[in-house]
Design a protein around this motif. Structure first.
Motif, PDB file in Angstrom:
ATOM      1  N   GLN A   6       0.427  -1.409   0.044  1.00 22.83           N
ATOM      2  CA  GLN A   6      -0.025  -0.069   0.200  1.00 22.83           C
ATOM      3  C   GLN A   6       0.691   1.435  -0.094  1.00 22.83           C
ATOM      4  O   GLN A   6       2.221   1.024   0.592  1.00 22.83           O
ATOM      5  CB  GLN A   6      -0.753   0.352   1.170  1.00 22.83           C
ATOM      6  N   LYS A   7       0.785   2.119  -0.889  1.00 22.63           N
ATOM      7  CA  LYS A   7       1.534   3.531  -1.209  1.00 22.63           C
ATOM      8  C   LYS A   7       0.523   4.653  -0.186  1.00 22.63           C
ATOM      9  O   LYS A   7      -0.348   4.345  -0.162  1.00 22.63           O
ATOM     10  CB  LYS A   7       1.678   3.893  -3.002  1.00 22.63           C
ATOM     11  N   ARG A   8       1.510   5.692   0.181  1.00 25.18           N
ATOM     12  CA  ARG A   8       0.724   6.824   0.795  1.00 25.18           C
ATOM     13  C   ARG A   8       1.566   8.406   0.472  1.00 25.18           C
ATOM     14  O   ARG A   8       2.900   7.927   0.111  1.00 25.18           O
ATOM     15  CB  ARG A   8       0.790   6.741   2.192  1.00 25.18           C
ATOM     16  N   LYS A  47       4.821  14.652  -4.796  1.00 28.18           N
ATOM     17  CA  LYS A  47       5.968  13.347  -5.538  1.00 28.18           C
ATOM     18  C   LYS A  47       6.602  12.233  -4.153  1.00 28.18           C
ATOM     19  O   LYS A  47       7.502  12.136  -5.099  1.00 28.18           O
ATOM     20  CB  LYS A  47       6.628  14.596  -5.295  1.00 28.18           C
ATOM     21  N   ASN A  48       6.158  12.390  -2.954  1.00 23.68           N
ATOM     22  CA  ASN A  48       6.973  11.844  -2.381  1.00 23.68           C
ATOM     23  C   ASN A  48       5.674  10.357  -1.717  1.00 23.68           C
ATOM     24  O   ASN A  48       5.510   9.780  -0.788  1.00 23.68           O
ATOM     25  CB  ASN A  48       6.662  12.118  -0.647  1.00 23.68           C
ATOM     26  N   VAL A  88      -3.440   9.712  -2.750  1.00 22.42           N
ATOM     27  CA  VAL A  88      -1.991  11.197  -3.686  1.00 22.42           C
ATOM     28  C   VAL A  88      -3.211  12.120  -3.261  1.00 22.42           C
ATOM     29  O   VAL A  88      -3.976  11.466  -4.178  1.00 22.42           O
ATOM     30  CB  VAL A  88      -2.050  10.740  -5.092  1.00 22.42           C
ATOM     31  N   PRO A  89      -2.732  13.354  -3.102  1.00 18.72           N
ATOM     32  CA  PRO A  89      -3.582  13.973  -2.785  1.00 18.72           C
ATOM     33  C   PRO A  89      -3.301  15.586  -4.206  1.00 18.72           C
ATOM     34  O   PRO A  89      -2.591  15.325  -5.460  1.00 18.72           O
ATOM     35  CB  PRO A  89      -2.865  15.381  -2.321  1.00 18.72           C
ATOM     36  N   ALA A  90      -4.957  15.604  -4.666  1.00 20.84           N
ATOM     37  CA  ALA A  90      -4.812  16.747  -5.509  1.00 20.84           C
ATOM     38  C   ALA A  90      -4.933  17.668  -5.438  1.00 20.84           C
ATOM     39  O   ALA A  90      -5.353  18.532  -3.948  1.00 20.84           O
ATOM     40  CB  ALA A  90      -5.623  16.451  -6.452  1.00 20.84           C
TER      41      ALA A  90
END
Length: 348
Positions: free
Chosen positions: A218-220, A254-255, A305-307
Protein backbone atom coordinates in the motif's frame (compact mmCIF):
# COMPACT_ATOMS: atom_id res chain seq x y z
CA UNK A 1 -2.66 40.93 15.65
CA UNK A 2 -4.58 37.67 15.46
CA UNK A 3 -5.59 35.54 18.41
CA UNK A 4 -5.43 31.86 17.43
CA UNK A 5 -7.13 29.17 19.52
CA UNK A 6 -5.55 25.72 19.17
CA UNK A 7 -7.35 22.87 20.93
CA UNK A 8 -4.95 19.94 21.07
CA UNK A 9 -2.00 22.34 21.12
CA UNK A 10 0.40 19.66 22.42
CA UNK A 11 -0.29 17.32 19.51
CA UNK A 12 1.85 16.81 16.43
CA UNK A 13 0.30 19.57 14.32
CA UNK A 14 -0.51 21.74 17.34
CA UNK A 15 3.00 22.10 18.71
CA UNK A 16 4.63 22.60 15.31
CA UNK A 17 2.03 25.23 14.39
CA UNK A 18 2.45 27.05 17.71
CA UNK A 19 6.20 27.19 17.26
CA UNK A 20 5.86 28.63 13.76
CA UNK A 21 3.29 31.22 14.85
CA UNK A 22 5.38 32.42 17.78
CA UNK A 23 8.60 32.54 15.74
CA UNK A 24 7.30 34.26 12.61
CA UNK A 25 4.27 36.41 13.52
CA UNK A 26 2.94 38.75 16.21
CA UNK A 27 -0.12 36.53 16.79
CA UNK A 28 -1.16 35.22 20.19
CA UNK A 29 -1.72 31.50 20.71
CA UNK A 30 -4.33 30.30 23.19
CA UNK A 31 -3.87 26.57 23.61
CA UNK A 32 -5.52 23.76 25.50
CA UNK A 33 -4.31 20.19 25.93
CA UNK A 34 -4.08 17.52 28.59
CA UNK A 35 -0.25 17.59 28.50
CA UNK A 36 2.43 20.08 27.50
CA UNK A 37 5.51 17.85 27.09
CA UNK A 38 5.97 18.70 23.40
CA UNK A 39 5.68 22.45 23.91
CA UNK A 40 8.97 22.76 25.82
CA UNK A 41 10.09 26.36 26.18
CA UNK A 42 7.09 27.59 24.16
CA UNK A 43 5.06 27.28 27.35
CA UNK A 44 6.90 30.34 28.74
CA UNK A 45 6.57 32.50 25.63
CA UNK A 46 4.73 35.76 26.41
CA UNK A 47 2.30 35.16 23.53
CA UNK A 48 1.57 31.54 24.44
CA UNK A 49 -1.39 31.19 26.77
CA UNK A 50 -1.60 27.52 27.74
CA UNK A 51 -4.38 25.87 29.73
CA UNK A 52 -4.22 22.25 30.87
CA UNK A 53 -7.62 20.83 30.19
CA UNK A 54 -9.94 18.51 28.28
CA UNK A 55 -12.43 19.69 25.63
CA UNK A 56 -15.02 17.25 26.97
CA UNK A 57 -14.78 18.68 30.51
CA UNK A 58 -13.63 22.32 30.32
CA UNK A 59 -16.44 23.44 28.06
CA UNK A 60 -16.83 26.93 29.54
CA UNK A 61 -13.12 27.68 28.98
CA UNK A 62 -13.45 26.52 25.39
CA UNK A 63 -16.52 28.64 24.64
CA UNK A 64 -15.03 31.72 26.30
CA UNK A 65 -11.89 31.44 24.20
CA UNK A 66 -13.79 30.82 20.99
CA UNK A 67 -15.55 34.11 21.68
CA UNK A 68 -12.22 35.78 22.45
CA UNK A 69 -10.12 34.50 19.52
CA UNK A 70 -10.19 35.16 15.77
CA UNK A 71 -9.28 31.76 14.34
CA UNK A 72 -10.33 28.42 15.84
CA UNK A 73 -8.41 25.17 15.22
CA UNK A 74 -9.97 22.13 16.93
CA UNK A 75 -7.17 19.58 16.50
CA UNK A 76 -8.28 17.06 19.13
CA UNK A 77 -9.02 13.68 17.55
CA UNK A 78 -8.17 9.99 17.71
CA UNK A 79 -6.48 8.99 14.46
CA UNK A 80 -5.02 5.53 15.03
CA UNK A 81 -6.31 2.57 13.00
CA UNK A 82 -6.20 0.09 15.89
CA UNK A 83 -8.58 2.31 17.86
CA UNK A 84 -11.01 2.48 14.91
CA UNK A 85 -11.14 -1.32 14.94
CA UNK A 86 -11.16 -1.94 18.69
CA UNK A 87 -13.03 1.09 20.09
CA UNK A 88 -15.11 2.62 17.29
CA UNK A 89 -17.53 4.39 19.64
CA UNK A 90 -14.65 6.16 21.38
CA UNK A 91 -13.54 7.48 17.98
CA UNK A 92 -17.04 8.77 17.13
CA UNK A 93 -17.54 10.32 20.57
CA UNK A 94 -14.33 12.34 20.47
CA UNK A 95 -13.87 13.05 16.77
CA UNK A 96 -17.50 14.00 16.06
CA UNK A 97 -19.58 14.47 19.19
CA UNK A 98 -17.00 16.35 21.28
CA UNK A 99 -16.09 18.62 18.36
CA UNK A 100 -19.65 19.50 17.33
CA UNK A 101 -20.22 22.04 20.17
CA UNK A 102 -16.93 23.71 19.19
CA UNK A 103 -18.12 24.06 15.60
CA UNK A 104 -21.44 25.47 16.80
CA UNK A 105 -19.68 28.01 19.03
CA UNK A 106 -17.62 29.16 16.03
CA UNK A 107 -20.92 29.67 14.20
CA UNK A 108 -22.43 31.51 17.17
CA UNK A 109 -19.51 33.92 17.57
CA UNK A 110 -18.85 34.31 13.82
CA UNK A 111 -15.24 33.07 13.88
CA UNK A 112 -12.99 31.61 11.17
CA UNK A 113 -13.08 27.87 11.79
CA UNK A 114 -10.03 26.00 10.42
CA UNK A 115 -10.96 22.35 10.80
CA UNK A 116 -8.76 19.28 10.27
CA UNK A 117 -10.49 16.93 7.90
CA UNK A 118 -8.37 13.95 6.80
CA UNK A 119 -7.11 12.18 3.70
CA UNK A 120 -9.05 9.20 5.07
CA UNK A 121 -12.38 10.75 4.03
CA UNK A 122 -11.70 9.63 0.45
CA UNK A 123 -11.70 6.02 1.65
CA UNK A 124 -11.11 3.48 -1.11
CA UNK A 125 -11.60 6.02 -3.89
CA UNK A 126 -9.99 4.73 -7.09
CA UNK A 127 -9.06 8.12 -8.57
CA UNK A 128 -5.36 8.46 -9.38
CA UNK A 129 -5.42 11.71 -7.38
CA UNK A 130 -8.01 12.59 -4.75
CA UNK A 131 -9.73 15.86 -5.60
CA UNK A 132 -11.65 17.73 -2.86
CA UNK A 133 -14.30 18.99 -5.26
CA UNK A 134 -14.93 15.91 -7.42
CA UNK A 135 -13.63 12.63 -5.93
CA UNK A 136 -16.11 10.14 -4.54
CA UNK A 137 -15.77 8.85 -0.99
CA UNK A 138 -15.93 5.06 -0.89
CA UNK A 139 -16.13 3.06 2.34
CA UNK A 140 -16.34 -0.62 3.18
CA UNK A 141 -19.20 -2.48 4.87
CA UNK A 142 -20.43 -1.78 8.39
CA UNK A 143 -18.65 -4.86 9.76
CA UNK A 144 -15.36 -3.06 9.03
CA UNK A 145 -15.31 -0.50 11.87
CA UNK A 146 -12.03 0.83 10.48
CA UNK A 147 -14.20 3.29 8.53
CA UNK A 148 -15.80 4.98 11.54
CA UNK A 149 -12.97 7.54 11.66
CA UNK A 150 -13.35 8.49 8.00
CA UNK A 151 -17.15 8.47 8.34
CA UNK A 152 -17.08 10.68 11.45
CA UNK A 153 -14.73 13.13 9.77
CA UNK A 154 -16.77 13.18 6.57
CA UNK A 155 -19.96 13.85 8.51
CA UNK A 156 -18.25 16.75 10.30
CA UNK A 157 -17.06 18.10 6.93
CA UNK A 158 -20.65 18.02 5.69
CA UNK A 159 -22.00 19.67 8.85
CA UNK A 160 -19.40 22.44 8.58
CA UNK A 161 -20.21 22.89 4.88
CA UNK A 162 -23.89 23.17 5.85
CA UNK A 163 -23.09 25.86 8.40
CA UNK A 164 -21.02 27.56 5.71
CA UNK A 165 -24.17 27.79 3.59
CA UNK A 166 -25.66 29.73 6.52
CA UNK A 167 -22.73 32.10 6.89
CA UNK A 168 -19.94 30.30 8.81
CA UNK A 169 -16.43 31.26 7.69
CA UNK A 170 -14.58 27.97 7.50
CA UNK A 171 -11.66 26.21 5.88
CA UNK A 172 -11.27 22.43 5.82
CA UNK A 173 -7.75 21.08 5.43
CA UNK A 174 -6.87 17.46 4.72
CA UNK A 175 -3.38 16.42 5.80
CA UNK A 176 -1.89 13.61 3.73
CA UNK A 177 0.41 11.59 5.97
CA UNK A 178 2.33 14.41 7.60
CA UNK A 179 5.58 13.21 9.12
CA UNK A 180 8.32 14.87 11.15
CA UNK A 181 9.94 15.11 14.58
CA UNK A 182 7.47 14.85 17.43
CA UNK A 183 5.03 12.85 15.32
CA UNK A 184 4.03 10.59 18.13
CA UNK A 185 3.94 10.28 21.86
CA UNK A 186 2.72 7.49 24.09
CA UNK A 187 0.79 10.04 26.13
CA UNK A 188 -1.41 12.05 23.80
CA UNK A 189 -4.23 11.48 21.30
CA UNK A 190 -3.00 11.49 17.72
CA UNK A 191 -4.47 13.91 15.25
CA UNK A 192 -4.31 13.61 11.50
CA UNK A 193 -1.00 11.80 11.31
CA UNK A 194 0.45 8.63 9.89
CA UNK A 195 2.01 6.66 12.68
CA UNK A 196 3.85 4.19 10.50
CA UNK A 197 7.07 6.24 10.49
CA UNK A 198 7.07 6.41 14.27
CA UNK A 199 6.42 2.70 14.59
CA UNK A 200 9.27 1.84 12.24
CA UNK A 201 11.62 4.21 14.06
CA UNK A 202 10.74 2.58 17.37
CA UNK A 203 11.42 -0.88 15.94
CA UNK A 204 14.75 0.26 14.50
CA UNK A 205 16.08 1.75 17.75
CA UNK A 206 14.99 -1.35 19.66
CA UNK A 207 16.38 -3.75 17.05
CA UNK A 208 12.97 -5.37 16.56
CA UNK A 209 11.40 -6.82 13.42
CA UNK A 210 9.40 -4.44 11.23
CA UNK A 211 5.97 -5.84 10.42
CA UNK A 212 4.68 -5.13 6.93
CA UNK A 213 0.91 -5.42 6.95
CA UNK A 214 -0.28 -7.38 3.91
CA UNK A 215 3.18 -7.16 2.37
CA UNK A 216 3.53 -3.37 2.60
CA UNK A 217 2.43 -2.76 -1.00
CA UNK A 218 0.00 0.00 0.00
CA UNK A 219 1.26 3.45 -0.94
CA UNK A 220 1.02 6.79 0.83
CA UNK A 221 2.01 10.31 -0.19
CA UNK A 222 4.14 11.47 2.75
CA UNK A 223 4.39 15.18 3.58
CA UNK A 224 7.03 16.80 5.75
CA UNK A 225 5.45 18.72 8.59
CA UNK A 226 7.23 22.01 7.77
CA UNK A 227 5.57 22.00 4.34
CA UNK A 228 2.21 21.27 5.90
CA UNK A 229 2.59 24.06 8.44
CA UNK A 230 3.51 26.48 5.62
CA UNK A 231 0.11 25.85 4.04
CA UNK A 232 -1.69 26.04 7.36
CA UNK A 233 -0.12 29.42 8.15
CA UNK A 234 -1.44 30.79 4.86
CA UNK A 235 -4.91 29.48 5.69
CA UNK A 236 -4.87 31.15 9.11
CA UNK A 237 -3.53 34.40 7.61
CA UNK A 238 -6.35 34.12 5.04
CA UNK A 239 -5.26 37.11 3.01
CA UNK A 240 -8.27 38.75 1.29
CA UNK A 241 -10.46 35.90 2.57
CA UNK A 242 -8.98 33.52 0.00
CA UNK A 243 -9.49 30.43 2.19
CA UNK A 244 -13.11 31.10 3.15
CA UNK A 245 -15.39 28.20 2.28
CA UNK A 246 -12.53 26.15 0.81
CA UNK A 247 -11.29 22.58 1.16
CA UNK A 248 -7.55 22.04 0.76
CA UNK A 249 -5.59 18.84 0.44
CA UNK A 250 -2.19 19.44 2.02
CA UNK A 251 0.20 16.80 0.78
CA UNK A 252 3.14 16.03 -1.48
CA UNK A 253 2.25 13.84 -4.50
CA UNK A 254 5.96 13.43 -5.32
CA UNK A 255 6.59 11.58 -2.05
CA UNK A 256 4.32 8.66 -2.93
CA UNK A 257 5.94 5.50 -1.60
CA UNK A 258 4.86 2.04 -0.55
CA UNK A 259 5.16 1.08 3.10
CA UNK A 260 7.78 -1.49 2.10
CA UNK A 261 9.82 1.21 0.35
CA UNK A 262 9.50 3.36 3.47
CA UNK A 263 10.84 0.57 5.69
CA UNK A 264 13.84 0.01 3.41
CA UNK A 265 14.57 3.75 3.15
CA UNK A 266 14.48 4.13 6.92
CA UNK A 267 16.78 1.15 7.45
CA UNK A 268 19.26 2.50 4.89
CA UNK A 269 19.40 5.85 6.70
CA UNK A 270 19.65 4.22 10.13
CA UNK A 271 22.58 2.04 9.06
CA UNK A 272 24.47 5.18 7.96
CA UNK A 273 24.16 6.97 11.33
CA UNK A 274 26.37 5.66 14.16
CA UNK A 275 23.76 6.14 16.92
CA UNK A 276 21.31 3.88 15.04
CA UNK A 277 23.58 1.53 13.09
CA UNK A 278 24.00 -1.23 15.68
CA UNK A 279 20.32 -1.84 16.41
CA UNK A 280 19.39 -1.29 12.74
CA UNK A 281 21.62 -4.21 11.78
CA UNK A 282 19.43 -6.50 13.91
CA UNK A 283 16.16 -5.46 12.24
CA UNK A 284 14.44 -7.90 9.94
CA UNK A 285 11.44 -7.14 7.74
CA UNK A 286 8.62 -9.62 8.22
CA UNK A 287 5.17 -9.85 6.70
CA UNK A 288 1.91 -10.08 8.59
CA UNK A 289 -1.78 -9.83 7.76
CA UNK A 290 -4.00 -6.87 8.56
CA UNK A 291 -6.28 -9.23 10.50
CA UNK A 292 -3.43 -10.38 12.72
CA UNK A 293 -2.06 -6.86 13.21
CA UNK A 294 -5.18 -4.69 13.55
CA UNK A 295 -8.08 -7.09 13.89
CA UNK A 296 -10.74 -8.40 11.56
CA UNK A 297 -12.48 -5.02 11.24
CA UNK A 298 -9.64 -3.49 9.22
CA UNK A 299 -9.47 -2.59 5.54
CA UNK A 300 -6.72 -0.71 3.80
CA UNK A 301 -6.34 1.78 0.99
CA UNK A 302 -3.83 0.90 -1.71
CA UNK A 303 -3.13 4.42 -2.95
CA UNK A 304 -3.71 7.86 -1.52
CA UNK A 305 -2.36 10.73 -3.62
CA UNK A 306 -3.63 14.31 -3.15
CA UNK A 307 -4.66 16.68 -5.91
CA UNK A 308 -3.18 19.95 -4.66
CA UNK A 309 -3.76 22.32 -7.60
CA UNK A 310 -6.16 24.60 -5.72
CA UNK A 311 -4.00 24.53 -2.58
CA UNK A 312 -0.99 25.71 -4.59
CA UNK A 313 -2.76 28.29 -6.76
CA UNK A 314 -4.97 29.89 -4.10
CA UNK A 315 -2.50 29.85 -1.20
CA UNK A 316 0.67 30.45 -3.24
CA UNK A 317 2.14 27.30 -1.68
CA UNK A 318 4.00 24.22 -2.75
CA UNK A 319 5.64 21.33 -0.87
CA UNK A 320 9.42 21.29 -1.23
CA UNK A 321 10.83 18.64 1.14
CA UNK A 322 11.89 15.35 -0.44
CA UNK A 323 11.19 12.02 1.20
CA UNK A 324 14.89 11.45 1.83
CA UNK A 325 15.29 14.82 3.58
CA UNK A 326 12.11 14.33 5.60
CA UNK A 327 13.30 10.98 6.94
CA UNK A 328 16.83 12.24 7.63
CA UNK A 329 15.37 15.13 9.64
CA UNK A 330 13.38 12.70 11.78
CA UNK A 331 16.44 10.55 12.51
CA UNK A 332 18.48 13.65 13.32
CA UNK A 333 15.81 14.90 15.73
CA UNK A 334 16.18 11.80 17.91
CA UNK A 335 19.91 11.29 17.32
CA UNK A 336 21.00 12.83 20.62
CA UNK A 337 18.31 11.00 22.54
CA UNK A 338 17.94 7.53 21.13
CA UNK A 339 16.57 6.37 24.50
CA UNK A 340 13.62 8.70 24.00
CA UNK A 341 13.00 7.18 20.60
CA UNK A 342 13.01 3.72 22.19
CA UNK A 343 9.95 4.71 24.22
CA UNK A 344 7.92 5.46 21.11
CA UNK A 345 4.83 3.32 21.00
CA UNK A 346 5.54 0.14 19.07
CA UNK A 347 2.12 -1.37 18.48
CA UNK A 348 -1.09 0.29 17.36
Amino acid sequence: MKKVLILGVNGFIGHHLSKRILETTDWDVYGMDMQNDRLGDLINHPRMHFFEGDITINKEWVEYHIRKCDVILPLVAIATPATYVQQPLKVFELDFEANLPIVRSAVKYKKHLVFPSTSEVYGMCEDSEFDPSSSSMVYGPINKPRWIYACSKQLMDRVIWGYGMEGLRFTLFRPFNWIGPGLDSIYTPKEGSSRVVTQFLGHIVRGEPINLVDGGAQKRAFTYVDDGIDALMRIIDNKNGVANGKIYNIGNPKNNHSVRELANQMLDIARSIPEYAKTASDVKIVETTSGAYYGEGYQDVQNRVPAIDNTMSELGWKPTTTMADALKNIFEAYRQDVEKARSLVDKE
